[in-house]
Design a protein around this motif. Structure first.
Motif, short mmCIF file in Angstrom:
data_model
loop_
_atom_site.label_atom_id
_atom_site.label_comp_id
_atom_site.label_asym_id
_atom_site.label_seq_id
_atom_site.Cartn_x
_atom_site.Cartn_y
_atom_site.Cartn_z
N MET A 140 0.83 -1.19 0.00
CA MET A 140 0.00 0.00 0.00
C MET A 140 0.88 1.25 0.00
O MET A 140 1.88 1.33 0.71
CB MET A 140 -0.92 0.00 1.21
N GLU A 141 0.51 2.20 -0.80
CA GLU A 141 1.29 3.43 -0.95
C GLU A 141 1.19 4.31 0.31
O GLU A 141 0.14 4.40 0.93
CB GLU A 141 0.75 4.21 -2.16
N ARG A 142 2.32 4.94 0.64
CA ARG A 142 2.30 5.85 1.79
C ARG A 142 1.39 7.04 1.51
O ARG A 142 1.28 7.51 0.39
CB ARG A 142 3.71 6.40 2.08
N GLU A 197 1.43 9.42 -1.88
CA GLU A 197 2.78 9.93 -2.12
C GLU A 197 3.06 10.18 -3.60
O GLU A 197 3.73 11.15 -3.96
CB GLU A 197 3.81 8.97 -1.54
N SER A 198 2.52 9.35 -4.47
CA SER A 198 2.78 9.48 -5.91
C SER A 198 2.16 10.75 -6.50
O SER A 198 2.53 11.14 -7.60
CB SER A 198 2.24 8.26 -6.65
N GLU A 199 1.27 11.40 -5.78
CA GLU A 199 0.60 12.58 -6.31
C GLU A 199 1.01 13.88 -5.62
O GLU A 199 0.43 14.94 -5.87
CB GLU A 199 -0.90 12.39 -6.22
N ILE A 200 2.01 13.82 -4.77
CA ILE A 200 2.44 15.01 -4.04
C ILE A 200 2.79 16.15 -4.97
O ILE A 200 2.32 17.27 -4.79
CB ILE A 200 3.66 14.70 -3.14
N LYS A 201 3.64 15.89 -5.94
CA LYS A 201 4.13 16.96 -6.81
C LYS A 201 2.97 17.66 -7.53
O LYS A 201 2.93 18.88 -7.61
CB LYS A 201 5.13 16.42 -7.82
N LYS A 202 2.04 16.87 -8.02
CA LYS A 202 0.88 17.41 -8.74
C LYS A 202 0.12 18.43 -7.88
O LYS A 202 -0.17 19.54 -8.32
CB LYS A 202 -0.04 16.25 -9.13
#
Length: 80
Positions: free
Chosen positions: A1-3, A60-65
């Protein structure tokens, strides 16, 4: 599961709590406008009489967006 990451906006001063509470409304409006259905964990907290935060928890994978659009002051790993 993603952080999960907690994006945080800091507010300081005598009106910090009410500003953080109002900022959460803007976060919810953004989530609704962008039709985001699975990432709606938001909130606000008073940390002291002169410091409050509003936050939104995102993968976490969408932080930059979201960081580039909403410009939070900081972020931390979210733990329930």
């Amino acid at each position: 599961m993603e952080r999960q990451i907690k994006l945080i906006w800091d507010f300081r001063g005598p009106q910090a709590f009410s500003i953080a509470k109002h900022h959460e409304i803007h976060l919810k409006d953004f989530i609704k406008a962008e039709k985001i259905t699975d990432r709606d964990l938001t909130g606000f907290e008073g940390l002291s009489d002169l410091h409050a935060i509003a936050f939104w928890v995102v993968p976490e994978s969408e932080i930059k967006k979201y960081r580039d659009v909403l410009k939070p002051n900081r972020a931390t790993v979210y733990e329930k």
